[in-house]
Scaffold this active site. Structure first.
Site, PDB file in Angstrom:
ATOM      1  N   LYS A  33      42.902  47.453  39.372  1.00 47.32           N
ATOM      2  CA  LYS A  33      43.853  47.202  38.011  1.00 47.32           C
ATOM      3  C   LYS A  33      42.989  46.942  36.776  1.00 47.32           C
ATOM      4  CE  LYS A  33      45.814  43.578  39.904  1.00 47.32           C
ATOM      5  NZ  LYS A  33      45.284  43.690  41.285  1.00 47.32           N
TER       6      LYS A  33
ATOM      7  N   ARG B 129      54.081  38.827  39.650  1.00 46.01           N
ATOM      8  CA  ARG B 129      53.409  38.863  40.876  1.00 46.01           C
ATOM      9  C   ARG B 129      54.413  38.134  41.829  1.00 46.01           C
ATOM     10  NH1 ARG B 129      47.657  38.581  39.838  1.00 46.01           N
ATOM     11  NH2 ARG B 129      46.380  38.773  41.584  1.00 46.01           N
TER      12      ARG B 129
ATOM     13  N   ARG C 218      31.520  42.684  43.438  1.00 47.42           N
ATOM     14  CA  ARG C 218      31.847  42.720  42.046  1.00 47.42           C
ATOM     15  C   ARG C 218      31.304  41.639  41.280  1.00 47.42           C
ATOM     16  NH1 ARG C 218      38.012  42.146  40.702  1.00 47.42           N
ATOM     17  NH2 ARG C 218      37.883  40.280  42.129  1.00 47.42           N
TER      18      ARG C 218
ATOM     19  N   ARG D 183      32.947  35.979  40.934  1.00 49.96           N
ATOM     20  CA  ARG D 183      34.263  35.205  40.972  1.00 49.96           C
ATOM     21  C   ARG D 183      34.251  34.592  42.014  1.00 49.96           C
ATOM     22  NH1 ARG D 183      39.254  39.108  39.353  1.00 49.96           N
ATOM     23  NH2 ARG D 183      40.107  37.660  40.849  1.00 49.96           N
TER      24      ARG D 183
ATOM     25  N   ARG E 150      43.994  36.041  49.341  1.00 53.87           N
ATOM     26  CA  ARG E 150      44.536  36.907  48.479  1.00 53.87           C
ATOM     27  C   ARG E 150      45.449  37.965  48.691  1.00 53.87           C
ATOM     28  NH1 ARG E 150      39.357  37.591  45.062  1.00 53.87           N
ATOM     29  NH2 ARG E 150      40.656  38.837  43.580  1.00 53.87           N
TER      30      ARG E 150
HETATM   31  P1  G5P Z   1      43.640  38.537  39.102  1.00 54.84           P
HETATM   32  O1  G5P Z   1      42.385  37.954  38.438  1.00 54.84           O
HETATM   33  O2  G5P Z   1      44.607  39.063  38.581  1.00 54.84           O
HETATM   34  P2  G5P Z   1      43.586  40.240  41.507  1.00 54.84           P
HETATM   35  O3  G5P Z   1      43.174  39.513  42.831  1.00 54.84           O
HETATM   36  O4  G5P Z   1      45.001  40.557  41.666  1.00 54.84           O
HETATM   37  O5  G5P Z   1      43.107  39.065  40.668  1.00 54.84           O
HETATM   38  P3  G5P Z   1      41.294  41.760  40.977  1.00 54.84           P
HETATM   39  O6  G5P Z   1      40.489  40.826  41.947  1.00 54.84           O
HETATM   40  O7  G5P Z   1      41.073  41.235  39.506  1.00 54.84           O
HETATM   41  O8  G5P Z   1      42.914  41.629  41.409  1.00 54.84           O
HETATM   42  P4  G5P Z   1      41.541  44.452  40.376  1.00 54.84           P
HETATM   43  O9  G5P Z   1      41.736  44.115  38.828  1.00 54.84           O
HETATM   44  O10 G5P Z   1      42.851  45.179  40.954  1.00 54.84           O
HETATM   45  O11 G5P Z   1      41.213  43.292  41.226  1.00 54.84           O
HETATM   46  O12 G5P Z   1      40.235  45.362  40.439  1.00 54.84           O
HETATM   47  P5  G5P Z   1      38.958  45.812  39.698  1.00 54.84           P
HETATM   48  O13 G5P Z   1      38.331  44.388  39.326  1.00 54.84           O
HETATM   49  O14 G5P Z   1      39.337  46.780  38.577  1.00 54.84           O
HETATM   50  O15 G5P Z   1      38.219  46.255  40.556  1.00 54.84           O
HETATM   51  C1  G5P Z   1      37.491  45.542  41.853  1.00 54.84           C
HETATM   52  C2  G5P Z   1      36.066  45.976  42.111  1.00 54.84           C
HETATM   53  O16 G5P Z   1      35.953  47.220  42.725  1.00 54.84           O
HETATM   54  C3  G5P Z   1      35.397  45.893  40.884  1.00 54.84           C
HETATM   55  O17 G5P Z   1      34.023  45.402  41.202  1.00 54.84           O
HETATM   56  C4  G5P Z   1      35.255  47.645  40.234  1.00 54.84           C
HETATM   57  O18 G5P Z   1      34.205  47.815  39.660  1.00 54.84           O
HETATM   58  C5  G5P Z   1      35.458  47.948  41.829  1.00 54.84           C
HETATM   59  N1  G5P Z   1      35.808  49.567  41.919  1.00 54.84           N
HETATM   60  C6  G5P Z   1      36.858  49.922  41.106  1.00 54.84           C
HETATM   61  N2  G5P Z   1      37.212  51.294  41.522  1.00 54.84           N
HETATM   62  C7  G5P Z   1      36.277  51.354  42.543  1.00 54.84           C
HETATM   63  C8  G5P Z   1      36.163  52.699  43.421  1.00 54.84           C
HETATM   64  O19 G5P Z   1      36.724  53.676  43.375  1.00 54.84           O
HETATM   65  N3  G5P Z   1      34.915  52.494  44.368  1.00 54.84           N
HETATM   66  C9  G5P Z   1      34.149  51.449  44.389  1.00 54.84           C
HETATM   67  N4  G5P Z   1      33.308  51.259  45.432  1.00 54.84           N
HETATM   68  N5  G5P Z   1      34.577  50.155  43.640  1.00 54.84           N
HETATM   69  C10 G5P Z   1      35.492  50.290  42.928  1.00 54.84           C
HETATM   70  O20 G5P Z   1      43.982  37.125  39.980  1.00 54.84           O
HETATM   71  C11 G5P Z   1      43.158  36.156  40.262  1.00 54.84           C
HETATM   72  C12 G5P Z   1      43.930  34.999  40.744  1.00 54.84           C
HETATM   73  O21 G5P Z   1      44.548  34.413  39.689  1.00 54.84           O
HETATM   74  C13 G5P Z   1      45.962  33.796  40.180  1.00 54.84           C
HETATM   75  C14 G5P Z   1      46.139  33.796  41.300  1.00 54.84           C
HETATM   76  O22 G5P Z   1      45.287  32.721  41.677  1.00 54.84           O
HETATM   77  C15 G5P Z   1      45.257  35.079  41.634  1.00 54.84           C
HETATM   78  O23 G5P Z   1      44.607  34.923  43.127  1.00 54.84           O
HETATM   79  N6  G5P Z   1      46.996  34.625  39.320  1.00 54.84           N
HETATM   80  C16 G5P Z   1      48.194  34.196  39.312  1.00 54.84           C
HETATM   81  N7  G5P Z   1      49.149  33.546  40.160  1.00 54.84           N
HETATM   82  C17 G5P Z   1      50.348  33.501  40.058  1.00 54.84           C
HETATM   83  N8  G5P Z   1      50.885  34.265  39.208  1.00 54.84           N
HETATM   84  C18 G5P Z   1      50.155  35.398  38.564  1.00 54.84           C
HETATM   85  N9  G5P Z   1      50.950  36.304  37.662  1.00 54.84           N
HETATM   86  C19 G5P Z   1      48.922  35.414  38.710  1.00 54.84           C
HETATM   87  N10 G5P Z   1      47.998  36.065  37.905  1.00 54.84           N
HETATM   88  C20 G5P Z   1      46.810  35.721  38.604  1.00 54.84           C
HETATM   89 MG    MG Z   2      41.631  42.471  37.550  1.00 53.60          MG
END
Ligand code: G5P
Ligand code: MG
Length: 223
Positions: free
Chosen positions: A19, A93, A127, A160, A171
């Protein structure tokens, strides 16, 4: 692309589905303002605000922050956006959050990144994040120019606290039980667009083409 009316989008997908990575490309290409609920929470933790201190253990354990806290936080940020077009990442979410958002704004489109769980687990443990901007790197996929440092500011990158294998599992579970039902909510409203795959570089051209079509139809409606 210059828009003549406000465009409001949501990006969804399991933790680590890309995302943040795709949002950075969308904001660069289409100029939408990016609001990431996770980045806002981490900024609060980093600044040791009262909210950040209260929510840290919840986030570190891979649990969702309570709905009322989240809704207050995000809806006030959206109000501050005024007349800007935005892309919301990580919110809503839960069904409760989706309804609260709907009460305040009508969402034009919901982009869902459908990436298998086994692909995700590997990604998250390698990451690295620049906390103040939310820029993300990955040792295998998009490494920083200098190991451990942000490309733009040269500041140190961090891992993180919720990217440990055990917390990632929790998660993903929270995603399955609490967030997946939100997809049905948006499907029934006819705004859900699903992009499936295991590589962001293959998913991105489809997202880009979809948004080009979507945003030009917004322009035509206005004309
Ligand atoms: P977050 O911060 O919203 P998540 O768990 O939804 O966290 P996250 O972990 O931020 O999502 P993302 O944004 O979907 O993941 O993914 P990203 O960071 O772009 O990519 C992940 C990794 O993969 C990176 O290192 C990237 O470089 C790599 N990557 C990307 N594409 C590729 C690919 O094609 N190949 C490879 N090899 N690598 C790749 O929420 C965190 C916490 O905050 C709270 C909750 O506690 C949650 O757990 N929270 C909420 N709680 C309640 N309600 C809400 N609305 C909340 N929002 C946050
Ligand atoms: Mg994210």
């Amino acid at each position: 692309m210059v828009l003549q009316r406000i465009f409001r989008a949501v990006i969804m997908g399991p933790p680590g589905s890309g995302k943040g990575t795709v949002s950075a490309r969308i904001t660069k290409t289409f100029g939408l303002k990016h609001i990431s609920s996770g980045d806002i929470l981490r900024a609060n933790i980093n600044a040791k605000t009262e909210l950040g201190l209260l929510m840290k253990s919840c986030i570190d354990q891979g649990q969702l922050v309570p709905d009322d806290v989240m809704c207050r936080l995000i809806l006030s940020d959206l109000r501050a956006m005024g007349q800007n077009s935005w892309l919301l990442d990580g919110f809503p979410r839960t069904a409760f959050q989706a309804e609260a958002l709907d009460d305040a704004y009508s969402v034009d489109t919901v982009i869902n990144l459908n990436v298998p769980f086994h692909t995700i687990k590997q990604r998250l443990t390698s990451r690295w994040t620049h906390l103040s901007s939310g820029r993300v790197y990955n040792i295998d996929f998009n490494p920083p120019k200098v190991l451990g440092l942000d490309d733009v500011t040269g500041e140190p990158l961090v891992q993180r606290d919720d990217d440990t294998p055990e917390t990632v599992t929790r998660r993903l579970k929270a995603y399955e039980t609490q967030t997946e039902p939100v997809l049905e909510y948006y499907r029934s409203k006819g705004v859900l667009q699903i992009f499936s795959g295991t590589e962001t570089n293959k998913i991105w051209p489809h997202v880009e083409a979809f948004l080009h079509r979507k945003l030009s139809s917004v322009k035509q409606q206005v004309a």
